[in-house]
Structures are given as structure tokens and as C-alpha cells.
Motif scaffolding. Structure first.
Motif, PDB file in Angstrom:
ATOM      1  N   TYR A  83      -2.929  11.282   1.457  1.00 31.35           N
ATOM      2  CA  TYR A  83      -3.786  10.226   0.929  1.00 31.35           C
ATOM      3  C   TYR A  83      -2.940   9.117   0.298  1.00 31.35           C
ATOM      4  CZ  TYR A  83      -7.682  13.585   1.069  1.00 31.35           C
ATOM      5  OH  TYR A  83      -8.640  14.486   1.453  1.00 31.35           O
ATOM      6  N   PHE A  84      -3.310   7.867   0.587  1.00 26.91           N
ATOM      7  CA  PHE A  84      -2.689   6.710  -0.043  1.00 26.91           C
ATOM      8  C   PHE A  84      -3.808   5.949  -0.744  1.00 26.91           C
ATOM      9  CE2 PHE A  84      -0.073   7.869   3.543  1.00 26.91           C
ATOM     10  CZ  PHE A  84       1.218   7.782   3.041  1.00 26.91           C
ATOM     11  N   SER A  85      -3.815   5.988  -2.077  1.00 26.61           N
ATOM     12  CA  SER A  85      -4.863   5.321  -2.840  1.00 26.61           C
ATOM     13  C   SER A  85      -4.757   3.811  -2.669  1.00 26.61           C
ATOM     14  CB  SER A  85      -4.748   5.680  -4.321  1.00 26.61           C
ATOM     15  OG  SER A  85      -5.720   4.976  -5.064  1.00 26.61           O
ATOM     16  N   LEU A  86      -5.892   3.170  -2.462  1.00 23.42           N
ATOM     17  CA  LEU A  86      -5.925   1.713  -2.318  1.00 23.42           C
ATOM     18  C   LEU A  86      -6.409   1.022  -3.590  1.00 23.42           C
ATOM     19  CD1 LEU A  86      -7.369   1.454   1.306  1.00 23.42           C
ATOM     20  CD2 LEU A  86      -4.984   1.255   0.573  1.00 23.42           C
ATOM     21  N   ALA A  87      -6.702   1.807  -4.631  1.00 28.25           N
ATOM     22  CA  ALA A  87      -7.201   1.202  -5.867  1.00 28.25           C
ATOM     23  C   ALA A  87      -6.664   1.910  -7.110  1.00 28.25           C
ATOM     24  CB  ALA A  87      -8.727   1.216  -5.874  1.00 28.25           C
TER      25      ALA A  87
END
Length: 191
Positions: free
Chosen positions: A101-105
Motif C-alpha cells: 500500500y502507498f498512502s496518497l493522503a
């Protein structure tokens, strides 16, 4: 510092600041004491379902555990900036290590949704463990194909397809057959 260490420390800090014992958090969340202690001691980063239960029991947003600052303005991610990934697991043999997972926020405080870019690697273990939690999820396939177990149904999505579902229904997402995929996922978890 690893993501599991950051999340574990934040959970413990919030729990202690609210003067809530591990036993009380266990009762409120429906998770057992050993699991909560394991999370707080950073032994593993669980799947989203237990984190959502803990967030609700503590009266905070899920994003509180993933935030790193208090930015109130917009969260901007540039395509050429490498973000640190997060790997959730259930602490079992069938960990969700096939999803990165790569958080965008992550730098946006006060948010109620969690947008992620997720690299989905082929998973050799075909014994998929379904999970459920309050909220909703939206998934858009950017590359490859994914398979979603949702209740008693199985859905195959290809590049350009999307799905929106209630996450209270047991579900599981994985790459179709032996090919990697990339998805945009937005998770809403009420608190």
C-alpha cells in the motif's frame, strides 16, 4: 522506524492518553488482549479490519494511525516522488504481504477516507482469508487483473474496471492467477 512500529506506538499513545486499559480496548473493539498487545508492541501490522475496530473503539479516524503530520490543506503527491509503502498483515501464515500500500493522503489530517495505490503481487497461497469491517471501498484497476471474493460471489476486474462495495460483507482482493496488478483503492471507515 517501520510502519508497524509507528502504528503500534500511536495506538498505545492514544489509548493511554484516553486512560483506556488494554482490557477495556479489547471489550470495546471485540479483539482479544493478546492481539492488541501484539499490535501495540509492533510485532505485526494487522489487516485493515482490526485497525478500523481499534480506531472506532478509541474514537479516532483510521488515518490517525497512518498520519505523520497535521497538514490541514490539500495533500499532493507527485508522480516522481517515491512514497514509503505499508504492508498490512493478520499475523497469520496467510499474511497480506502480497499487497503493498502507498498512502496518497498520509500528510492530510482530519480525513475520513483513505486513498491508496496498491501493488498487488501474485499470491502463491490460494487459501484466501476474507475480512470485514464497517465502511465502504472503491477499487479501480490501473494495471493487470484482480479477483475479488465478496460474500459468496467472485468478481474478476481488468484494467479500467472498478468496483464499489460495502466492506461489512466479507471480502478479499488478490491478483488474478500469476500476474501482478496495480489498483487505486479508496477506503471509507466511519468512526
Amino acid at each position: 522506524m517501520s510502519n508497524s512500529t509507528v502504528v503500534g506506538k500511536k495506538i498505545k499513545s492514544i489509548r493511554e492518553a484516553k486512560n483506556i486499559s488494554v482490557n477495556e480496548l479489547s471489550e470495546r473493539s471485540g479483539l482479544n488482549v493478546v492481539q492488541i498487545e501484539s499490535i501495540e508492541e509492533s510485532e505485526n501490522l494487522p489487516s485493515l479490519a482490526p485497525l478500523i475496530k481499534i480506531a472506532r473503539a478509541l474514537g479516532v479516524r483510521l488515518g490517525t494511525f497512518l498520519d505523520d503530520n497535521d497538514e490541514l490543506g490539500p495533500a499532493i503527491n507527485r508522480k516522481d516522488t517515491q512514497k514509503e509503502s505499508i504492508r498490512f498483515s493478520g499475523g497469520s501464515v496467510s499474511d497480506r504481504t502480497h499487497m503493498e500500500y502507498f498512502s496518497l493522503a498520509g500528510n492530510k489530517s482530519g480525513r475520513h477516507i483513505e486513498p491508496f495505490l496498491i501493488d498487488v503481487q501474485p499470491n502463491e497461497d490460494k487459501k484466501f482469508i476474507l475480512s470485514a469491517h464497517e465502511g465502504e471501498e472503491f477499487i479501480y484497476v490501473l494495471e493487470g487483473e484482480i479477483e475479488i471474493y465478496y460474500g459468496k460471489e467472485v468478481y474478476v476486474l481488468q484494467q479500467g474496471d472498478s468496483i464499489f462495495y460495502d466492506s461489512i460483507v466479507e471480502h478479499q482482493v488478490h491478483a488474478k492467477e500469476d500476474q501482478a496488478a496495480k489498483i487505486l483503492a479508496v477506503v471509507y471507515a466511519p468512526f
